[in-house]
Write an enzyme that holds these catalytic residues in place. Sequence first.
Site, PDB file in Angstrom:
ATOM      1  N   THR A  13       8.287  -8.843  -4.381  1.00  0.00           N
ATOM      2  CA  THR A  13       9.178  -8.879  -5.542  1.00  0.00           C
ATOM      3  C   THR A  13       8.413  -8.441  -6.791  1.00  0.00           C
ATOM      4  O   THR A  13       7.362  -9.005  -7.104  1.00  0.00           O
ATOM      5  CB  THR A  13       9.779 -10.276  -5.762  1.00  0.00           C
ATOM      6  N   GLY A  15       8.911  -8.981  -9.874  1.00  0.00           N
ATOM      7  CA  GLY A  15       8.748 -10.045 -10.857  1.00  0.00           C
ATOM      8  C   GLY A  15       7.563 -10.937 -10.562  1.00  0.00           C
ATOM      9  O   GLY A  15       6.830 -11.346 -11.475  1.00  0.00           O
ATOM     10  N   SER A  16       7.354 -11.253  -9.289  1.00  0.00           N
ATOM     11  CA  SER A  16       6.195 -12.074  -8.907  1.00  0.00           C
ATOM     12  C   SER A  16       4.898 -11.359  -9.270  1.00  0.00           C
ATOM     13  O   SER A  16       3.954 -11.969  -9.794  1.00  0.00           O
ATOM     14  CB  SER A  16       6.222 -12.363  -7.406  1.00  0.00           C
ATOM     15  N   ARG A  17       4.869 -10.070  -9.015  1.00  0.00           N
ATOM     16  CA  ARG A  17       3.641  -9.304  -9.300  1.00  0.00           C
ATOM     17  C   ARG A  17       3.387  -9.205 -10.798  1.00  0.00           C
ATOM     18  O   ARG A  17       2.238  -9.256 -11.249  1.00  0.00           O
ATOM     19  CB  ARG A  17       3.728  -7.925  -8.657  1.00  0.00           C
TER      20      ARG A  17
END
Length: 223
Positions: A13, A15-17
């Site tokens: 994802t 966003g997580s990164r």
Amino acid sequence: MSSKPILYEMDITPGSRAIKMVARLIGLELELVTIDLFAGEHMSESFVKMNPQHTVPTLNDNGNIIWESSVICTYLIDKFAKNDALYPKDLYERAKCNQRLHFSDAILYQRVRNCSMIYYLGGTEIPEKDIKSLYEAYDLMEAFLANHTHLVGDQLTVADLCCIGLVGSSHEIYAPITADKYPKLFNWFERMKRLPFFDEMEAPFVLKYKNVLHSLKEANSKK
């Protein structure tokens, strides 16, 4: 003593990164907990109780629960960063940064997601209108970059970090960025790829997600 903030995340994802890249830049150590979306772990009773929208990523900062990646990024910068370089405190510069973050969430993310959902819903080909919508988002980014090297001025901000994973996925999987059509965006993308942690924290997971979608497409074509 306070414990490390816990990030519930999945590496494919964007966003997580983005959050992990922000944490790297501000020198913050996170406790990472992988939530397997494909296994439905985000729908577990305990996760839904923590985040009723059951979205990934989600942050638990000593009992303070926050979700939406751009919100988590700005929260961590405001709380833990030693300066405001990534998220300017100047009201006008911050407003511009917030606008780019809203663009990332409301336009760029949604358009990339629309393409991905075709495969999750059993399709095998992305409609031309969805590819066109990505190029229209690129048009906007080209305008944002008309007079600057980055999305907000001439230095790296949280806006760049929140957009790069989405742009990278879109470029690699759906709508390639070419230097002749998008010279400013192409140069920005090349500049972002030179970040010292890009090859570790970003590029491999775009390819990982591309492989996930390829497998879905292959499976759908056999139905």
